[in-house]
Design a protein around this motif. Structure first.
Motif, PDB file in Angstrom:
ATOM      1  N   ILE A  53       0.838  -1.203   0.000  1.00 46.50           N
ATOM      2  CA  ILE A  53       0.000   0.000   0.000  1.00 46.50           C
ATOM      3  C   ILE A  53       0.876   1.258   0.000  1.00 46.50           C
ATOM      4  O   ILE A  53       0.608   2.215  -0.714  1.00 46.50           O
ATOM      5  CB  ILE A  53      -0.955   0.000   1.213  1.00 46.50           C
ATOM      6  N   PHE A  54       1.935   1.236   0.788  1.00 48.26           N
ATOM      7  CA  PHE A  54       2.768   2.433   0.953  1.00 48.26           C
ATOM      8  C   PHE A  54       3.990   2.478   0.039  1.00 48.26           C
ATOM      9  O   PHE A  54       4.684   3.497  -0.012  1.00 48.26           O
ATOM     10  CB  PHE A  54       3.203   2.571   2.412  1.00 48.26           C
ATOM     11  N   ASN A  55       4.255   1.386  -0.682  1.00 45.00           N
ATOM     12  CA  ASN A  55       5.418   1.318  -1.577  1.00 45.00           C
ATOM     13  C   ASN A  55       4.987   0.707  -2.905  1.00 45.00           C
ATOM     14  O   ASN A  55       4.981  -0.510  -3.056  1.00 45.00           O
ATOM     15  CB  ASN A  55       6.524   0.471  -0.935  1.00 45.00           C
ATOM     16  N   PRO A  56       4.620   1.527  -3.859  1.00 45.23           N
ATOM     17  CA  PRO A  56       4.164   0.986  -5.143  1.00 45.23           C
ATOM     18  C   PRO A  56       5.293   0.268  -5.882  1.00 45.23           C
ATOM     19  O   PRO A  56       6.466   0.646  -5.750  1.00 45.23           O
ATOM     20  CB  PRO A  56       3.705   2.225  -5.910  1.00 45.23           C
ATOM     21  N   PRO A  57       4.956  -0.773  -6.638  1.00 40.54           N
ATOM     22  CA  PRO A  57       5.970  -1.494  -7.416  1.00 40.54           C
ATOM     23  C   PRO A  57       6.661  -0.582  -8.414  1.00 40.54           C
ATOM     24  O   PRO A  57       6.074   0.400  -8.844  1.00 40.54           O
ATOM     25  CB  PRO A  57       5.161  -2.569  -8.141  1.00 40.54           C
ATOM     26  N   PRO A  58       7.892  -0.917  -8.740  1.00 36.54           N
ATOM     27  CA  PRO A  58       8.609  -2.149  -8.431  1.00 36.54           C
ATOM     28  C   PRO A  58       9.220  -2.113  -7.034  1.00 36.54           C
ATOM     29  O   PRO A  58       9.756  -1.082  -6.603  1.00 36.54           O
ATOM     30  CB  PRO A  58       9.693  -2.220  -9.497  1.00 36.54           C
ATOM     31  N   VAL A  59       9.118  -3.237  -6.331  1.00 33.39           N
ATOM     32  CA  VAL A  59       9.702  -3.415  -5.002  1.00 33.39           C
ATOM     33  C   VAL A  59      10.265  -4.828  -4.898  1.00 33.39           C
ATOM     34  O   VAL A  59       9.934  -5.698  -5.712  1.00 33.39           O
ATOM     35  CB  VAL A  59       8.670  -3.192  -3.876  1.00 33.39           C
ATOM     36  N   LYS A  60      11.104  -5.038  -3.880  1.00 30.39           N
ATOM     37  CA  LYS A  60      11.633  -6.372  -3.602  1.00 30.39           C
ATOM     38  C   LYS A  60      11.081  -6.853  -2.275  1.00 30.39           C
ATOM     39  O   LYS A  60      10.947  -6.065  -1.331  1.00 30.39           O
ATOM     40  CB  LYS A  60      13.159  -6.355  -3.499  1.00 30.39           C
ATOM     41  N   ILE A  61      10.789  -8.151  -2.210  1.00 33.28           N
ATOM     42  CA  ILE A  61      10.375  -8.769  -0.955  1.00 33.28           C
ATOM     43  C   ILE A  61      11.276  -9.979  -0.727  1.00 33.28           C
ATOM     44  O   ILE A  61      11.265 -10.924  -1.524  1.00 33.28           O
ATOM     45  CB  ILE A  61       8.892  -9.180  -0.972  1.00 33.28           C
ATOM     46  N   ILE A  62      12.045  -9.922   0.342  1.00 32.95           N
ATOM     47  CA  ILE A  62      12.944 -11.020   0.684  1.00 32.95           C
ATOM     48  C   ILE A  62      12.173 -12.013   1.542  1.00 32.95           C
ATOM     49  O   ILE A  62      11.721 -11.670   2.644  1.00 32.95           O
ATOM     50  CB  ILE A  62      14.186 -10.498   1.423  1.00 32.95           C
ATOM     51  N   THR A  63      12.018 -13.213   1.025  1.00 32.51           N
ATOM     52  CA  THR A  63      11.247 -14.248   1.714  1.00 32.51           C
ATOM     53  C   THR A  63      12.128 -15.269   2.404  1.00 32.51           C
ATOM     54  O   THR A  63      11.665 -15.997   3.272  1.00 32.51           O
ATOM     55  CB  THR A  63      10.357 -15.015   0.718  1.00 32.51           C
ATOM     56  N   GLY A  64      13.379 -15.362   2.006  1.00 34.13           N
ATOM     57  CA  GLY A  64      14.215 -16.456   2.464  1.00 34.13           C
ATOM     58  C   GLY A  64      13.859 -17.707   1.678  1.00 34.13           C
ATOM     59  O   GLY A  64      13.167 -17.644   0.658  1.00 34.13           O
ATOM     60  N   ASN A  65      14.292 -18.859   2.150  1.00 38.13           N
ATOM     61  CA  ASN A  65      14.100 -20.097   1.395  1.00 38.13           C
ATOM     62  C   ASN A  65      12.845 -20.875   1.751  1.00 38.13           C
ATOM     63  O   ASN A  65      12.619 -21.948   1.219  1.00 38.13           O
ATOM     64  CB  ASN A  65      15.328 -20.994   1.573  1.00 38.13           C
ATOM     65  N   SER A  66      12.026 -20.356   2.643  1.00 34.82           N
ATOM     66  CA  SER A  66      10.811 -21.044   3.065  1.00 34.82           C
ATOM     67  C   SER A  66       9.768 -21.044   1.945  1.00 34.82           C
ATOM     68  O   SER A  66       9.294 -19.988   1.512  1.00 34.82           O
ATOM     69  CB  SER A  66      10.227 -20.354   4.302  1.00 34.82           C
ATOM     70  N   ASP A  67       9.406 -22.239   1.484  1.00 35.59           N
ATOM     71  CA  ASP A  67       8.376 -22.343   0.442  1.00 35.59           C
ATOM     72  C   ASP A  67       7.033 -21.800   0.935  1.00 35.59           C
ATOM     73  O   ASP A  67       6.307 -21.155   0.190  1.00 35.59           O
ATOM     74  CB  ASP A  67       8.218 -23.794  -0.021  1.00 35.59           C
ATOM     75  N   LYS A  68       6.716 -22.047   2.200  1.00 32.92           N
ATOM     76  CA  LYS A  68       5.454 -21.546   2.758  1.00 32.92           C
ATOM     77  C   LYS A  68       5.440 -20.028   2.755  1.00 32.92           C
ATOM     78  O   LYS A  68       4.436 -19.409   2.405  1.00 32.92           O
ATOM     79  CB  LYS A  68       5.245 -22.076   4.171  1.00 32.92           C
ATOM     80  N   MET A  69       6.560 -19.403   3.132  1.00 30.44           N
ATOM     81  CA  MET A  69       6.643 -17.937   3.143  1.00 30.44           C
ATOM     82  C   MET A  69       6.452 -17.394   1.735  1.00 30.44           C
ATOM     83  O   MET A  69       5.713 -16.435   1.525  1.00 30.44           O
ATOM     84  CB  MET A  69       7.986 -17.485   3.720  1.00 30.44           C
ATOM     85  N   LYS A  70       7.090 -18.016   0.756  1.00 27.21           N
ATOM     86  CA  LYS A  70       6.952 -17.579  -0.641  1.00 27.21           C
ATOM     87  C   LYS A  70       5.497 -17.669  -1.081  1.00 27.21           C
ATOM     88  O   LYS A  70       4.967 -16.743  -1.706  1.00 27.21           O
ATOM     89  CB  LYS A  70       7.820 -18.438  -1.564  1.00 27.21           C
TER      90      LYS A  70
END
Length: 72
Positions: free
Chosen positions: A23-40
């Protein structure tokens, strides 16, 4: 490019955190999820809910999603 790092965040918090970030950061943005498939999976659901697209930052780093407004 603004970046959200989800390391050390609980799965139960992810939806709210990602929604607020987008909401506060329009794309393009990065989201670091780590290696967790569930998090992704949780992050991708929110990204799609907003009508945005995402791809991995690069083939060697599947723990970082780049969110865009359009499909590449």
């Amino acid at each position: 490019m603004e970046t959200l790092d989800l390391h050390n965040k609980r799965h139960s918090e992810v939806e709210r955190i990602v929604e607020d970030f987008l909401i506060f950061n329009p794309p393009p943005v990065k989201i670091i999820t780590g290696n967790s498939d569930k998090m992704k999976q949780l992050v991708i659901v929110v990204i799609k809910k907003f009508g945005f697209y995402c791809h991995y930052e690069n083939l060697r780093n599947s723990g970082c999603l780049v969110v865009t407004r359009t499909d590449l």
